[in-house]
Motif scaffolding. Structure first.
Motif, short mmCIF file in Angstrom:
data_model
loop_
_atom_site.label_atom_id
_atom_site.label_comp_id
_atom_site.label_asym_id
_atom_site.label_seq_id
_atom_site.Cartn_x
_atom_site.Cartn_y
_atom_site.Cartn_z
N HIS A 507 0.30 -0.99 -0.67
CA HIS A 507 0.00 0.06 0.04
C HIS A 507 0.29 1.87 -0.16
O HIS A 507 0.31 2.24 -0.89
CB HIS A 507 -0.23 0.03 1.08
CG HIS A 507 -1.95 -0.61 1.19
ND1 HIS A 507 -2.44 -1.19 -0.07
CD2 HIS A 507 -2.32 -1.60 2.49
CE1 HIS A 507 -3.75 -2.01 0.08
NE2 HIS A 507 -3.73 -2.16 1.14
N ASP A 531 -6.66 0.66 -1.25
CA ASP A 531 -6.24 1.56 -1.01
C ASP A 531 -6.19 3.46 -1.43
O ASP A 531 -6.12 3.69 -1.75
CB ASP A 531 -5.06 1.69 0.50
CG ASP A 531 -5.74 1.15 1.54
OD1 ASP A 531 -7.08 0.02 1.50
OD2 ASP A 531 -5.26 0.51 2.58
N THR A 541 -12.48 3.65 1.86
CA THR A 541 -12.21 2.70 1.51
C THR A 541 -13.42 1.53 1.91
O THR A 541 -13.21 0.21 1.11
CB THR A 541 -11.30 2.11 2.35
OG1 THR A 541 -11.15 2.16 3.50
CG2 THR A 541 -9.68 2.92 1.61
#
Lengths: 806, 357
Positions: A507, A531, A541
């Motif tokens: 991420h 994300d 999200t």
């Protein structure tokens, strides 16, 4: 259940009785009403007729008095007129003169006859020669009645003395006819007048037919007789007036027909319908009772009858209906209860007899009153052997007295006891039992019996022991397996933590690269976003994404392009597209790439893709483009873009056949400003000049900076006529020249010095040339440049058109 | 008890005993005879006719009916009510004094235009006979119609709602001669010898639109001279519709509706009388009238010979003459909207007499 025969045979429907009584009442009512109405109507008519007749008599009394007076006055009037003429004083001419006098004076219209008699009673003059007229009056009589014998006509006669000169005073007699015409004129509308003289009709307002008419007697005519005058011989005036009916025969017929009808309607609606309703309700009550008697059930038919009986007001019938329904329901319920109880007794008896459990029943003194066959089989005792005995006889003596005391305490307190007990059978063998004892109470709550159930638990006790042994063994096995599982769990936790750490790294990496990812799983129709993808699209999200939501974020102008690319990707083509998305009102550029997996039949299995935020890259590209085509100072198109626009304008000229114009502008007096105040102030002037130029031209026209203080203005699509195009270009050029000639107020600040305003005057020299598609951009620019030099040559602040000849 | 149509009841008892059949038969015959006689006497219908006159040449057929006995033939008692003019006769009709009137058709139209209920059922005359006669003492002064200005003119007596034919004609003549109605005084002159002659002889009137035979009698006695004569075309050439139907038999619509048999009988009596006149000489007619006055008789004979076609031969209406009558009436009633709107056909009922062209 049928009605008793004797009752049924005499039974008459209440509704029928009601209808008959209603009809009789209606008939009597209508007869009474009609008779009363007829009497009242007749009385009203009679009264009206009498009043009218009295009015008519009074009216005609007055009219006859008037008539008498009128006749008398006319007679006197004619007497006076004749005496005035003095015709009667000359016996030779009196007749002719008097006849002429009467003719002209209209005597014939007033009198039927006019006689003049001398003092001896001899006729000197008769107005008419027909008939037999003579003096009917006695001495001293001034008026009277005369019936002419040849015609039978009646006349009212008035006498007046009249002067006859030498002949002295004679008499004149005026005969007024009492004829049909007189009565016709006297009669008011609808009234018939008949003159009767000596009981004979002599005139009628109806004419000769009316003389017959009066003999007809009718109740529809009100008849009164009135003496003409007070004299005994005076005729009578008979007044016949039709009795004015209030209603015509047709109206009476309709009324006579309508009254019973309306009465019947009123009676029916006021009483009949109510009575019928009540009889129907009573009939329904009867039906309900009959229904219950027959079926002994609360049937739908019975309920329907009860509902019918209850319809309408809450009254006695309603109450009876409610009571019948309640009674029927209670009866049915009691019967059902009875049946249930019987059934239960049968059931209990069956249970008692067939139960595999031993059952023993004692009375309140704990004497055995019944045992079931299972008891007999278990203990070996016959029923006869235990009846009247205390169950204590079965005790094997293993339990202590305290056990029994607690047992009885529980039974008394709770009505119930359960526990394990050891009893012996007839052979003396002891067995363990699970025993349940319940006390049975009467309605007063007093204990009447005790019921005991014996369940042989010898087998169960053996099974319990075996189970205990198995359980101990299993517990040992489980303890060993639990240790192994705990070890494996520790290893899995370590691996999971490692995976979580790697995902967090991914991420972070995606955030750094502004590169998000997504994955599509067709099997469960889910779209997974990383994300970073959510961040790029500005979405939280926890939003569950799908293709439609994604499309909502795509810029309106790019939606079709994106959708087409996606559809192509679904057909196996590569998905690599740059497009705009709208995030919180701002536009972002993204690049999307994807790789889709299909099965052998071409069905989509899953897909994985990336979304990269390329907004900054796009902005940089735009800046590069600006630098390539626009002047960085004035933001005007540069020479390169001007060439391009000029080419477009020439193409447009080819299509429209209209002229375009190109102006070459050079600022006069620019260099001194640069030299005096530096390039920064010169730049400010160039920016101001560029803005003024833009304000002077149309949106479609182009203003370009050619270099230094040189500008080019290109006007496109002017006119097909050269002169008109020249004129239009001149107007705009003049507008530009005028705008640029206005003073410039330039504000600048030099380092830490305060702001300073410099006023500068600057003009422009403009060279103008028209062009069409047949020329090259270079030649056009050259012509405009040459024209600008001509303008400079002619003293600056000028406009000069390129002349081919020059 | 026997109820007769006239309303008279006779109580007749016929005894039918065994002996005396002859007596019973005699009683029956006598009773039947009595009944029939009584019925005949009581059934005699009374008809009243108002008519100008008497002995006016235009209305002589009415006077003749009784003389010829045609009324008795019809079982009718005919009563004549003589008046001083057609308008007065018509007034007797509409006020129920008479069942019929015989009067000039233009006068009847005048009454109808003023709302009177009058229907013409038969023609009496064939030619209108009017003479404008002037006192002989004025012969040197009066040469033409226009010379009548300022004089007194007598006409048949009119009523409030009906103008006599004589007056209508006089007014038309005066207008044709340029004399307006406010330049003369018009007075009633009656329609019999006594009235018309007395006006001339007494000097109460200077001229009269008179009737025959009175005019001819006064002419013969040299009391008057004729200024205009309707039978002489040159003297009335400026008058439209001069061939109008003068005397006609008229009645009311209620008489037609309620007693049509009366109309039928009256029309039949008139028709028979007219046919009798057509088939006899003036002398026969004068003789039938049984006139006692020789002068009167002589004057009438002269007039009858002079006007041979004075009467209708059968009482039928002539379409042509009705048209002329309407023209005459319209001309004489200029300015009267009711009169101008009236159509003669609406007041003619020819079902009993018929019509010729």
């Amino acid at each position: 259940m049928d009605w008793p025969f004797s009752l049924k045979s005499r039974r008459r429907s209440i509704s029928r009785q009601a209808v008959i009584r209603l009809a009789i009442s209606l008939g009597l009512f209508v007869i009474a009403l009609s008779y009363t109405s007829a009497l009242l109507y007749k009385m009203a008519l009679n009264k009206a007729a009498h009043e009218r007749a009295a009015d008519l008599v009074a009216f005609y009394q007055f009219r006859l008095t008037q008539l008498e007076r009128d006749w008398e006055l006319q007679t006197r009037d004619f007497k006076t007129r004749i005496e005035f003429t003095r015709y009667l004083e000359d016996p030779q001419t009196d007749s002719i003169n008097l006849r002429a006098f009467f003719t002209i004076q209209g005597g014939g219209a007033r009198f039927y006859q006019f006689l003049v008699l001398d003092k001896n009673g001899q006729t000197r003059f008769a107005m008419r020669k027909d008939g037999q007229f003579s003096n009917p009056l006695k001495q001293n009589q001034s008026n009277g009645w005369y019936r002419e014998p040849s015609t039978g006509k009646l006349y009212r006669v008035f006498l007046e003395p009249i002067w006859m000169g030498n002949s002295g005073v004679g008499k004149m007699l005026a005969f007024f006819p009492v004829d049909n015409a007189l009565l016709y004129q006297l009669a008011s509308p609808g009234v018939i007048l008949i003159a009767r003289y000596q009981n004979e009709s002599v005139a009628s307002s109806l004419g000769s037919e009316g003389l017959k008419h009066h003999t007809v007697k009718s109740e529809t005519i009100e008849r009164r007789e009135l003496p003409w005058t007070n004299e005994l011989e005076a005729p009578k005036l008979e007044i016949e007036a039709p009795v004015k009916t209030i209603f015509s025969t047709l109206e009476l017929s309709i009324g006579a027909g309508m009254i019973p009808f309306v009465d019947a309607l009123i009676l029916w609606f006021a009483l009949g319908t109510w009575l019928m309703l009540q009889t129907r309700r009573i009939k329904a009550l009867g039906g309900a009772v009959a229904e219950f008697s027959q079926h002994q059930e609360v049937t739908s038919s019975l309920k329907q009858n009860i509902r019918q009986a209850q319809a309408g007001n809450v009254d006695e019938i309603h109450d009876v209906a409610v009571a019948i329904e309640s009674l029927a329901q209670q009866t049915v319920e009691q019967r059902l209860q009875h049946v249930r109880e019987e059934e239960q007794i049968r059931l209990w008896s069956s249970v008692f007899q067939s139960s595999a459990e031993s059952i023993i029943i004692t009375d309140r003194d704990n004497k055995i009153v019944a045992v079931n066959p299972a008891f007999q089989r278990r203990t070996g005792y016959l029923q006869e052997e235990v009846l009247g005995q205390n169950p204590r006889m079965l005790s094997c003596g293993r339990e202590q007295p305290e056990f029994y005391a607690a047992m009885w305490q529980s039974i008394k307190a709770n009505g119930f006891w359960q526990g394990e007990i050891w009893d012996s059978d007839k052979a003396g063998t002891s067995h363990p039992y699970l025993m349940t004892i319940s006390s049975v109470h009467d309605d007063a709550g007093e204990i009447t019996h005790y019921v005991g159930y014996y369940t042989d638990i010898s087998e169960r006790m053996r099974s319990d022991e075996e189970l205990k042994q198995h359980r101990d063994h299993l517990e040992e096995l489980v303890a060993g397996r639990t240790l192994a599982l705990e070890d494996a769990n520790q290893k899995l936790t370590l691996q999971s933590n490692l995976l979580i750490s790697r995902e967090a790294d991914l991420h972070r990496a995606q955030a750094v690269a502004k590169l998000g990812s997504w994955r599509l799983d067709v099997s469960n129709n889910s779209l997974y976003w990383s994300d970073e993808t959510y961040r790029i699209f500005g979405l939280p999200t926890d939003v569950r994404m799908n293709y439609e939501l994604f499309l909502l974020a795509v810029h309106e102008d790019d939606k079709m392009q994106v959708d087409q690319a996606w559809q192509a990707a679904l057909q196996g083509k590569p998905y690599d597209i740059e497009h705009r998305i709208v995030v919180a009102g701002k536009i972002k550029w993204v690049r999307e790439q994807a790789e889709l997996m299909f099965d052998e039949k071409g069905n989509l299995l899953d897909g994985i893709g990336t979304v990269q935020d390329i907004t900054e890259k796009k902005q940089m590209e735009e800046e590069v483009r600006q630098l390539a085509f626009y002047d960085s100072l004035t933001k005007l198109p540069n020479r390169r873009l001007l060439d391009d626009r000029l080419g477009q304008a020439m193409d447009a000229s080819k299509r429209s056949d209209c002229y375009g114009a190109l102006m070459f502008l050079d600022l006069d007096n620019f260099k001194p400003l640069n030299d005096t105040y530096g390039h920064a102030l010169g730049d400010l002037l160039l920016i101001e000049a560029a803005e003024r130029l833009i304000s002077c031209v149309r949106e479609i026209d182009t203003v370009a900076r050619f270099g230094g203080d040189e500008f080019v203005v290109m006007l496109s699509n002017l006119d097909a006529d050269k002169a008109k195009s020249t004129s239009q270009a001149t107007i705009i050029a003049e507008k530009i020249r005028s705008a640029l000639a206005n003073p410039y107020f330039l504000i600048f600040k030099h380092r830490n010095e305060p702001e300073k305003t410099v006023q500068h005057h600057c003009t422009v020299s403009i060279g103008v040339t028209l062009f069409m598609h047949s020329e090259t951009p270079e030649s056009i620019l050259k012509k405009a440049d040459m024209a600008m030099f001509q303008a400079k040559e002619t003293g600056r602040n000028n406009i000069h058109h390129y002349d081919e000849l020059s | 008890m026997c109820q007769l149509g006239s309303g008279v009841c006779l109580n007749i008892k016929i005894y039918a005993t065994g002996d005396g059949m002859l007596i019973k038969f005699t009683n029956f015959v006598i009773s039947a005879l009595l009944i029939s006689l009584s019925h005949a006497a009581l059934a005699e219908e009374r008809i009243v006719v108002s008519v100008p006159g008497p002995k006016n040449i235009s209305y002589l057929p009415i006077d003749l009916i009784q003389k010829l006995g045609f009324d008795r033939d019809e079982g009718v008692k005919l009563l004549l009510l003589h008046t001083g003019g057609g308008a007065v006769a018509l007034n007797h009709l509409i006020t129920r004094n008479a069942d019929f009137a015989v009067a000039g058709l233009p006068a009847a139209m005048s009454l109808r235009a003023n709302g009177g209920d009058v229907v013409a059922v038969a023609a009496v005359d064939d030619a209108p006979l009017f003479v404008l006669m002037v006192r002989i003492s004025l012969k040197t002064k009066i040469k033409r119609i226009s010379d009548l200005k300022g004089l007194v003119i007598g006409v048949n007596t009119s009523t409030k709602n009906s103008k006599t034919t004589s007056q209508q004609l006089a007014e038309l003549l005066l207008k044709s001669g340029g004399v307006s109605l406010d330049q003369v005084r018009i007075v009633p002159a009656g329609q019999n010898w006594e009235e018309q002659s007395s006006l001339i002889l007494s000097g109460a009137a200077d001229a009269i639109m008179g009737d025959e035979p009175f005019a001819s009698r006064l002419l013969a006695e040299k009391k008057v001279f004729f200024l205009a004569n309707l039978s002489q075309p040159e003297s009335v050439k400026n008058i439209p519709g001069t061939h109008f139907l003068h005397a006609a038999l008229e009645t009311r619509s209620d008489v037609i509706a309620n007693t049509p048999q009366k109309v039928e009988k009256m029309a039949r009596m008139l028709q028979r009388t007219l046919k009798w006149i057509a088939s006899h000489t003036p002398e026969d007619l004068v003789a039938k009238l049984e006139m006692s006055n020789a002068d009167e008789r002589s004057a009438l004979l002269v007039s009858l010979k002079k006007y041979r076609h004075a009467y209708s031969i059968d009482g039928k209406f002539s379409t042509r003459q009705l048209k002329e009558t309407e023209i005459f009436f319209q001309s004489s009633s200029e300015g009267d909207s009711n009169a101008q709107a009236l159509r003669l056909e609406t007041m003619v009922d020819d079902r009993w007499i018929g019509r010729s062209h």
